[in-house]
Scaffold this motif. Sequence first.
Motif, PDB file in Angstrom:
ATOM      1  N   LEU B  47       0.904  -1.147  -0.060  1.00  0.00           N
ATOM      2  CA  LEU B  47      -0.022   0.006   0.040  1.00  0.00           C
ATOM      3  C   LEU B  47       0.973   1.229  -0.058  1.00  0.00           C
ATOM      4  CD1 LEU B  47      -3.033   0.532   0.215  1.00  0.00           C
ATOM      5  CD2 LEU B  47      -2.805   1.085   2.609  1.00  0.00           C
ATOM      6  N   ILE B  48       2.011   1.323   0.879  1.00  0.00           N
ATOM      7  CA  ILE B  48       2.903   2.392   0.845  1.00  0.00           C
ATOM      8  C   ILE B  48       3.455   2.540  -0.515  1.00  0.00           C
ATOM      9  CG2 ILE B  48       4.847   3.330   1.862  1.00  0.00           C
ATOM     10  CD1 ILE B  48       4.260   1.744   4.664  1.00  0.00           C
ATOM     11  N   TYR B  51       0.299   3.853  -2.937  1.00  0.00           N
ATOM     12  CA  TYR B  51      -0.623   4.802  -2.401  1.00  0.00           C
ATOM     13  C   TYR B  51      -0.233   6.282  -3.216  1.00  0.00           C
ATOM     14  CZ  TYR B  51      -4.341   6.676  -0.123  1.00  0.00           C
ATOM     15  OH  TYR B  51      -5.436   7.148   0.436  1.00  0.00           O
ATOM     16  N   LEU B  54      -1.772   6.260  -6.618  1.00  0.00           N
ATOM     17  CA  LEU B  54      -3.161   6.491  -6.747  1.00  0.00           C
ATOM     18  C   LEU B  54      -3.506   7.590  -6.243  1.00  0.00           C
ATOM     19  CD1 LEU B  54      -4.114   3.086  -4.938  1.00  0.00           C
ATOM     20  CD2 LEU B  54      -4.057   3.582  -7.183  1.00  0.00           C
ATOM     21  N   VAL B  55      -2.759   8.271  -5.193  1.00  0.00           N
ATOM     22  CA  VAL B  55      -3.061   9.592  -4.535  1.00  0.00           C
ATOM     23  C   VAL B  55      -3.129  10.539  -5.827  1.00  0.00           C
ATOM     24  CG1 VAL B  55      -2.250  11.539  -3.313  1.00  0.00           C
ATOM     25  CG2 VAL B  55      -2.599   9.355  -2.389  1.00  0.00           C
ATOM     26  N   LEU B  72      -5.359  12.904   0.636  1.00  0.00           N
ATOM     27  CA  LEU B  72      -5.167  11.624   0.802  1.00  0.00           C
ATOM     28  C   LEU B  72      -6.530  10.756   0.189  1.00  0.00           C
ATOM     29  CD1 LEU B  72      -4.290  10.976   4.572  1.00  0.00           C
ATOM     30  CD2 LEU B  72      -2.960  10.288   2.578  1.00  0.00           C
ATOM     31  N   LEU B  74      -9.192   9.253  -2.212  1.00  0.00           N
ATOM     32  CA  LEU B  74      -8.857   8.680  -3.418  1.00  0.00           C
ATOM     33  C   LEU B  74     -10.028   8.743  -4.444  1.00  0.00           C
ATOM     34  CD1 LEU B  74      -7.408   4.918  -2.790  1.00  0.00           C
ATOM     35  CD2 LEU B  74      -6.186   6.881  -3.337  1.00  0.00           C
TER      36      LEU B  74
END
Lengths: 428, 191
Positions: B47-48, B51, B54-55, B72, B74
């Motif tokens: 995820l780190i 992310y 995605l952000v 933050l 999404l």
Amino acid sequence: MSTIRGSNNPTTDAGTAPGGAGAAPNRRRGKSRPSLHRGEAKYGWLFITPPILIIGIFLVMPVLLAIWVSVSDWSGLGSPLNPQVSFVGSKNFEAVLSDPGLARKDFGTSIRNNLYYVLLVVPLQTALALFLAVQVNRRVLKGRGFFRTAFYFPSVTSSIAITAIWLFLFGATGAVNKILGLFGASGPVWFADPRGVLHIILGAVGVSSAPDALTGGGMLGVSWWEWLSGPSVAMCAIILLAVFTTSGTFMLLFIAAMQAIGAEVDEAALMDGAGPFRKFFSVTLPMLKPTLFTVLTLGLIGTWQVFDQIYLTGGGKPSKTLLTPAYLAYQSSFKDLNWGQGAAISFILFVIIILLTALQRYVLRDRKDKGRVSRALAGAIAADRSVVVAAATVASAADRGSSTSSSPAPSPSSSTGSASSNQAGEEK
Amino acid sequence: MNVVTAPQATAITHDPTPAPRPRKRSLSWRLRTGAGLSYLMLSVLALIYIYPFLVTLSSAFKTDDEATDDPLRLIPQIWSFASFDRLFTEVPLPLWAMNTVFVTITITLGRVFFDSLAGYALSRLRFRGRGFVFASLIAVMAVPGVVLLIPRFLILRQFGMYDSYAGMIVPLLVDAAGIFIMKQFFESIPS
């Protein structure tokens, strides 16, 4: 190319000649060889002339020209070869290395910044890459492909794009500070914070100003107290960025090497009753030694060249704590139009990189091929560049379920000194 | 990304009988908890790693205010295509993109062609000076890219090639590391 038949290797020709060849008179063999390879010289030179021209003009000549510029007073006007430009000896190097002044202080600061960058990035990225590789390489893990892709993803994006993302994430109200806020902490204004981390820690235990012993002396125009500042908060964000983007690449190298070790060794260790930690430190890690060296060397070379990130984050701001030698060379030349100094800094950087690589190769060299350090070093650098590709091929081939031995990775060449043994270690 | 938490509950009940059965159970419990924990850890790490992308992607569709206030999130609250409008009206993005495509394709074709020719010559054709050429090639590879930043500009300037396609393409048309890789590859094929 019909003239090339059979093996073109002279030693195998002589050594493993088929039965009939032994009967052939020596005279005939001696004669037939030139005709067999006739035209090879012509085509050989034809094939390598374009690369020689391009590399000669755009790589060797620039280096020679830069050597001249670094010892001249060329100001950027006209050609550096015109007669008004004169030889000034080591003046540019002295300005950077010994003469008290801004040039020396900037250079000292840039070396300090980059030193902390190297000291933190190289161990962190290597350890993280190894950790990720061990985790992702387990046979029982479901969704291995997903995890691998996730960890490798930052490595394939361009450094420009990822730095832009980083500026956005580490902004004053960016995602990182939002997450810190969730835990009740208020994050710093990352890219505007010039405070050194070690100074912050020292300040927390009560040492907020420099002891007299550390303010007096110094090196390259930077006092010892400033040398001990640690990376600035802004630099920490860049360090995280570097670890984030390179760990995936090096993870791939480790995965390739681990797949080459094979399941048998793992099973043997398991049968002998080794736990996961024991297995890692006593079996996996020693077998990964060649790859570990490669990753460390690549890291050491790469981290001394950091430029893109600095350029995008404002050219060394805040308070020059992001200044690096590579960026300083660019700044001196293109911004301050002090081309001689810029070229001089480039050469000092070159020497630093070559010396560190040589030193590391020498310290960590294979015991069996002592000596011939320079040759081994040259081979090592060459292998380092190609090994990334080789590892990627091995990893993807192994992913498809085929055995690593059938992978189309380049085989080690015997002509590149210890590099070949390194590569062989990684591929077998 | 379901995290295995159920086994923890059963594990707390200790079985007092010292028979082989509980040992077996505790072993499988340890394995399953271990697996669950490592999946949890890997998922968090993944995820780190993902992310940020995605952000960034979702921020492209946010309004400027939302992008700074709520970085933050999404899924944007208000879908906005203003940023994309700007790319095509205020800056010549299509031109930039075409530049990149052109430079990339030309350099790739050039490298495949020249690197494989040279790699073949260095591995299969025998001629005087081959060893010297190869040794020089390796020496050239040792020059770090950053060091060439200024010298290469000087040469391009000398030839009046800067600020042109030729200046961007010709110096990169051949790649020493690529020749090395091609040579190694040809040597791995039995002749």
